[in-house]
Design a protein around this motif. Structure first.
Motif, PDB file in Angstrom:
ATOM      1  N   TYR A   1       0.844  -1.186   0.000  1.00 14.19           N
ATOM      2  CA  TYR A   1       0.000   0.000   0.000  1.00 14.19           C
ATOM      3  C   TYR A   1       0.880   1.236   0.000  1.00 14.19           C
ATOM      4  O   TYR A   1       1.864   1.310   0.764  1.00 14.19           O
ATOM      5  CB  TYR A   1      -0.893  -0.014   1.236  1.00 14.19           C
ATOM      6  CG  TYR A   1      -1.687   1.259   1.467  1.00 14.19           C
ATOM      7  CD1 TYR A   1      -2.799   1.555   0.689  1.00 14.19           C
ATOM      8  CD2 TYR A   1      -1.324   2.150   2.476  1.00 14.19           C
ATOM      9  CE1 TYR A   1      -3.536   2.713   0.912  1.00 14.19           C
ATOM     10  CE2 TYR A   1      -2.058   3.301   2.716  1.00 14.19           C
ATOM     11  CZ  TYR A   1      -3.160   3.580   1.915  1.00 14.19           C
ATOM     12  OH  TYR A   1      -3.888   4.725   2.138  1.00 14.19           O
ATOM     13  N   GLY A   2       0.567   2.207  -0.848  1.00 17.42           N
ATOM     14  CA  GLY A   2       1.293   3.473  -0.890  1.00 17.42           C
ATOM     15  C   GLY A   2       0.426   4.589  -0.345  1.00 17.42           C
ATOM     16  O   GLY A   2      -0.542   4.995  -0.997  1.00 17.42           O
ATOM     17  N   PRO A   3       0.709   5.111   0.847  1.00 17.45           N
ATOM     18  CA  PRO A   3      -0.123   6.181   1.422  1.00 17.45           C
ATOM     19  C   PRO A   3       0.015   7.491   0.655  1.00 17.45           C
ATOM     20  O   PRO A   3       1.108   7.843   0.192  1.00 17.45           O
ATOM     21  CB  PRO A   3       0.425   6.328   2.855  1.00 17.45           C
ATOM     22  CG  PRO A   3       1.287   5.120   3.088  1.00 17.45           C
ATOM     23  CD  PRO A   3       1.790   4.693   1.751  1.00 17.45           C
ATOM     24  N   ALA A   4      -1.073   8.228   0.558  1.00 12.08           N
ATOM     25  CA  ALA A   4      -1.019   9.535  -0.096  1.00 12.08           C
ATOM     26  C   ALA A   4      -0.062  10.476   0.623  1.00 12.08           C
ATOM     27  O   ALA A   4       0.625  11.281  -0.004  1.00 12.08           O
ATOM     28  CB  ALA A   4      -2.421  10.142  -0.161  1.00 12.08           C
ATOM     29  N   GLY A   5      -0.018  10.377   1.947  1.00  7.72           N
ATOM     30  CA  GLY A   5       0.838  11.258   2.721  1.00  7.72           C
ATOM     31  C   GLY A   5       2.312  11.048   2.501  1.00  7.72           C
ATOM     32  O   GLY A   5       3.123  11.888   2.894  1.00  7.72           O
ATOM     33  N   ASP A   6       2.691   9.934   1.874  1.00  4.92           N
ATOM     34  CA  ASP A   6       4.101   9.663   1.599  1.00  4.92           C
ATOM     35  C   ASP A   6       4.520  10.090   0.194  1.00  4.92           C
ATOM     36  O   ASP A   6       5.682   9.895  -0.181  1.00  4.92           O
ATOM     37  CB  ASP A   6       4.395   8.169   1.764  1.00  4.92           C
ATOM     38  CG  ASP A   6       4.385   7.726   3.219  1.00  4.92           C
ATOM     39  OD1 ASP A   6       4.306   8.601   4.111  1.00  4.92           O
ATOM     40  OD2 ASP A   6       4.436   6.501   3.469  1.00  4.92           O
ATOM     41  N   VAL A   7       3.607  10.624  -0.591  1.00  5.85           N
ATOM     42  CA  VAL A   7       3.924  10.990  -1.974  1.00  5.85           C
ATOM     43  C   VAL A   7       4.668  12.326  -1.995  1.00  5.85           C
ATOM     44  O   VAL A   7       4.113  13.356  -1.599  1.00  5.85           O
ATOM     45  CB  VAL A   7       2.650  11.095  -2.829  1.00  5.85           C
ATOM     46  CG1 VAL A   7       2.984  11.602  -4.231  1.00  5.85           C
ATOM     47  CG2 VAL A   7       1.940   9.748  -2.904  1.00  5.85           C
ATOM     48  N   PRO A   8       5.927  12.346  -2.424  1.00  3.51           N
ATOM     49  CA  PRO A   8       6.649  13.619  -2.523  1.00  3.51           C
ATOM     50  C   PRO A   8       6.101  14.464  -3.671  1.00  3.51           C
ATOM     51  O   PRO A   8       5.914  13.977  -4.778  1.00  3.51           O
ATOM     52  CB  PRO A   8       8.097  13.194  -2.811  1.00  3.51           C
ATOM     53  CG  PRO A   8       8.153  11.727  -2.521  1.00  3.51           C
ATOM     54  CD  PRO A   8       6.778  11.200  -2.780  1.00  3.51           C
ATOM     55  N   VAL A   9       5.828  15.724  -3.379  1.00  2.00           N
ATOM     56  CA  VAL A   9       5.317  16.653  -4.386  1.00  2.00           C
ATOM     57  C   VAL A   9       6.368  17.722  -4.625  1.00  2.00           C
ATOM     58  O   VAL A   9       6.877  18.330  -3.682  1.00  2.00           O
ATOM     59  CB  VAL A   9       3.992  17.284  -3.925  1.00  2.00           C
ATOM     60  CG1 VAL A   9       3.556  18.392  -4.881  1.00  2.00           C
ATOM     61  CG2 VAL A   9       2.908  16.217  -3.812  1.00  2.00           C
ATOM     62  N   GLU A  10       6.692  17.949  -5.899  1.00  5.04           N
ATOM     63  CA  GLU A  10       7.682  18.958  -6.258  1.00  5.04           C
ATOM     64  C   GLU A  10       7.062  20.009  -7.169  1.00  5.04           C
ATOM     65  O   GLU A  10       6.174  19.710  -7.967  1.00  5.04           O
ATOM     66  CB  GLU A  10       8.858  18.320  -7.000  1.00  5.04           C
ATOM     67  CG  GLU A  10       9.655  17.305  -6.194  1.00  5.04           C
ATOM     68  CD  GLU A  10      10.819  16.756  -7.004  1.00  5.04           C
ATOM     69  OE1 GLU A  10      11.414  17.547  -7.773  1.00  5.04           O
ATOM     70  OE2 GLU A  10      11.118  15.559  -6.886  1.00  5.04           O
ATOM     71  N   LEU A  11       7.535  21.245  -7.038  1.00  3.57           N
ATOM     72  CA  LEU A  11       7.240  22.292  -7.994  1.00  3.57           C
ATOM     73  C   LEU A  11       8.488  22.492  -8.831  1.00  3.57           C
ATOM     74  O   LEU A  11       9.560  22.759  -8.300  1.00  3.57           O
ATOM     75  CB  LEU A  11       6.841  23.585  -7.289  1.00  3.57           C
ATOM     76  CG  LEU A  11       5.665  23.481  -6.318  1.00  3.57           C
ATOM     77  CD1 LEU A  11       5.310  24.864  -5.779  1.00  3.57           C
ATOM     78  CD2 LEU A  11       4.452  22.838  -6.987  1.00  3.57           C
ATOM     79  N   ARG A  12       8.330  22.357 -10.145  1.00  2.00           N
ATOM     80  CA  ARG A  12       9.489  22.404 -11.030  1.00  2.00           C
ATOM     81  C   ARG A  12       9.355  23.529 -12.040  1.00  2.00           C
ATOM     82  O   ARG A  12       8.266  23.963 -12.383  1.00  2.00           O
ATOM     83  CB  ARG A  12       9.645  21.072 -11.768  1.00  2.00           C
ATOM     84  CG  ARG A  12       9.997  19.931 -10.840  1.00  2.00           C
ATOM     85  CD  ARG A  12      10.212  18.652 -11.610  1.00  2.00           C
ATOM     86  NE  ARG A  12      10.555  17.563 -10.700  1.00  2.00           N
ATOM     87  CZ  ARG A  12      10.559  16.291 -11.038  1.00  2.00           C
ATOM     88  NH1 ARG A  12      10.214  15.936 -12.251  1.00  2.00           N
ATOM     89  NH2 ARG A  12      10.899  15.365 -10.165  1.00  2.00           N
ATOM     90  N   GLY A  13      10.500  23.943 -12.563  1.00  2.93           N
ATOM     91  CA  GLY A  13      10.525  25.005 -13.543  1.00  2.93           C
ATOM     92  C   GLY A  13      10.262  26.359 -12.916  1.00  2.93           C
ATOM     93  O   GLY A  13      10.422  26.569 -11.714  1.00  2.93           O
ATOM     94  N   ALA A  14       9.840  27.324 -13.740  1.00  3.00           N
ATOM     95  CA  ALA A  14       9.580  28.692 -13.280  1.00  3.00           C
ATOM     96  C   ALA A  14       8.715  29.390 -14.309  1.00  3.00           C
ATOM     97  O   ALA A  14       8.640  28.971 -15.468  1.00  3.00           O
ATOM     98  CB  ALA A  14      10.887  29.462 -13.081  1.00  3.00           C
ATOM     99  N   GLY A  15       8.045  30.469 -13.871  1.00  9.45           N
ATOM    100  CA  GLY A  15       7.229  31.254 -14.788  1.00  9.45           C
ATOM    101  C   GLY A  15       6.234  30.393 -15.530  1.00  9.45           C
ATOM    102  O   GLY A  15       5.536  29.572 -14.943  1.00  9.45           O
ATOM    103  N   GLN A  16       6.162  30.566 -16.848  1.00 12.52           N
ATOM    104  CA  GLN A  16       5.208  29.814 -17.661  1.00 12.52           C
ATOM    105  C   GLN A  16       5.652  28.384 -17.938  1.00 12.52           C
ATOM    106  O   GLN A  16       4.943  27.644 -18.617  1.00 12.52           O
ATOM    107  CB  GLN A  16       4.956  30.548 -18.983  1.00 12.52           C
ATOM    108  CG  GLN A  16       4.146  31.823 -18.808  1.00 12.52           C
ATOM    109  CD  GLN A  16       3.830  32.471 -20.126  1.00 12.52           C
ATOM    110  OE1 GLN A  16       4.715  32.885 -20.869  1.00 12.52           O
ATOM    111  NE2 GLN A  16       2.548  32.575 -20.422  1.00 12.52           N
ATOM    112  N   CYS A  17       6.794  28.000 -17.413  1.00 12.41           N
ATOM    113  CA  CYS A  17       7.229  26.599 -17.480  1.00 12.41           C
ATOM    114  C   CYS A  17       7.094  25.925 -16.117  1.00 12.41           C
ATOM    115  O   CYS A  17       7.701  24.887 -15.870  1.00 12.41           O
ATOM    116  CB  CYS A  17       8.665  26.506 -17.970  1.00 12.41           C
ATOM    117  SG  CYS A  17       8.882  26.934 -19.716  1.00 12.41           S
ATOM    118  N   SER A  18       6.299  26.510 -15.223  1.00 14.16           N
ATOM    119  CA  SER A  18       6.083  25.922 -13.896  1.00 14.16           C
ATOM    120  C   SER A  18       5.087  24.775 -13.973  1.00 14.16           C
ATOM    121  O   SER A  18       4.118  24.822 -14.717  1.00 14.16           O
ATOM    122  CB  SER A  18       5.517  26.969 -12.930  1.00 14.16           C
ATOM    123  OG  SER A  18       6.357  28.085 -12.817  1.00 14.16           O
TER     124      SER A  18
END
Length: 330
Positions: free
Chosen positions: A126-143
């Protein structure tokens, strides 16, 4: 839309991955003309259930909308799921090869079955939702936002790699174009890839919804390979990428774009190494000092969020279009 010389993928509309049995999208190695990656989208009515044999592939059951119970060889896993892919990350279940799997939903929903042919048989988990790493990548209109639920460095599997990418309307992701169609030690992995899309509709003041769209570009990478595609994509569509420089993925203004990336390949090491297109890699240098799009993140994942450095890139019926250094720069 144009295509390369491989006519296994030249058919537009639903032809390259037609609905099959209970699935609204059914991409298998045999139908894709490659060796490893699979993706099925399973809709279930309230109280509905579906059973399948894992066969020679490992699988992840990922709710796109709704909750379900997944039974793997008699072991039950309850998935809380989510309202939609734009609402939250989701928990998920890993099912090993040679397993008997059942997906059952009391309230109904849609569920992605992401698969890869593999050799090792690992435990069901089982993979818990709370363990999912979330990243914000890029910048500006490539975010963009990346949910690394089954990235190579996050969740153990034998061959399967899978992540989710969310792109605000008007932005580009999978940019600069990159590829992973040959093995170069420490630089590039050989991976087949599926992009599966959902596009947020526009809701007017009266509550009426207008369906959205986006675009996906793939260009030839040489080495005797000639995938060349410009595909208009709508919710439920998929693009198959056996080779080539892929990107950008373009979200039309006013319509946020989601895509699920499913990857697998023949390499002994489960790694996601890419190379940027040499004509476009310079764009990363322009992101220094540019803020991430303020519309991100789409939601609070419930875990610490990592904003990647600017230089670290990273609904309708189904259609499949053939197209399609660092790790996970979608």
């Amino acid at each position: 839309m144009t295509t390369g010389s491989d006519h296994r993928f030249h058919l537009s509309g639903r032809s390259a991955a037609p609905p099959s049995g209970p699935y609204t999208l059914d991409i298998r190695p045999e139908s894709a003309g490659w060796g490893h990656s699979s993706l099925r989208v399973l809709p279930l009515e309230p109280g509905g259930a579906h059973r399948f044999d894992a066969g020679d592939s490992e699988w992840i059951v990922l709710p796109l909308a709704g909750a379900c119970t997944v039974t793997v060889d008699g072991t039950h896993f309850a998935l809380h799921g989510r309202e939609s892919v734009f609402a939250s990350v989701s928990d998920f279940v890993y099912a090993p090869r040679d397993a008997a799997v059942e997906v059952r939903s009391a309230s109904g929903g849609r569920f992605a079955l992401a698969g890869a042919r593999c050799a090792r048989r690992l435990p069901a988990r089982y993979g818990p939702a709370g363990d999912v790493p979330v990243e914000l990548r890029g910048a500006g209109q490539c975010s963009r936002q990346v949910n690394n639920f089954a990235a190579a460095h996050v969740f153990e599997a034998d061959r399967l790699i899978a992540v989710e990418v969310l792109t605000p309307g008007g932005n580009w992701s999978s940019y600069p174009p990159h590829k992973h169609d040959e093995s170069r030690e420490g630089q590039e992995s050989e991976l087949e890839e599926i992009y599966y899309y959902e596009i947020a509709p526009h809701r007017g003041p009266d509550g009426a919804e207008t369906p959205g769209l986006g675009y996906q570009r793939v260009t030839p990478s040489g080495n005797g390979r000639g995938t060349d595609v410009l595909a208009e994509v709508r919710g439920g569509d998929a693009v198959l990428i056996p080779d080539g420089w892929h990107g950008p993925s373009m979200a039309a203004p006013g319509h946020d774009m989601y895509y699920l990336n499913v990857m697998a390949g023949p390499g002994a090491d489960r790694a996601w190494l890419i190379r940027d297109h040499p004509d476009h890699a310079w764009i990363r240098g322009t992101w220094d000092g540019t803020a991430v799009d303020p519309r991100l993140p789409f939601y609070d994942a419930g875990v610490p969020r990592r904003t990647a450095p600017a230089g670290d890139a990273g609904t309708g019926g189904p259609r499949a279009h053939a197209s399609a250094a660092g790790e996970g720069r979608q």
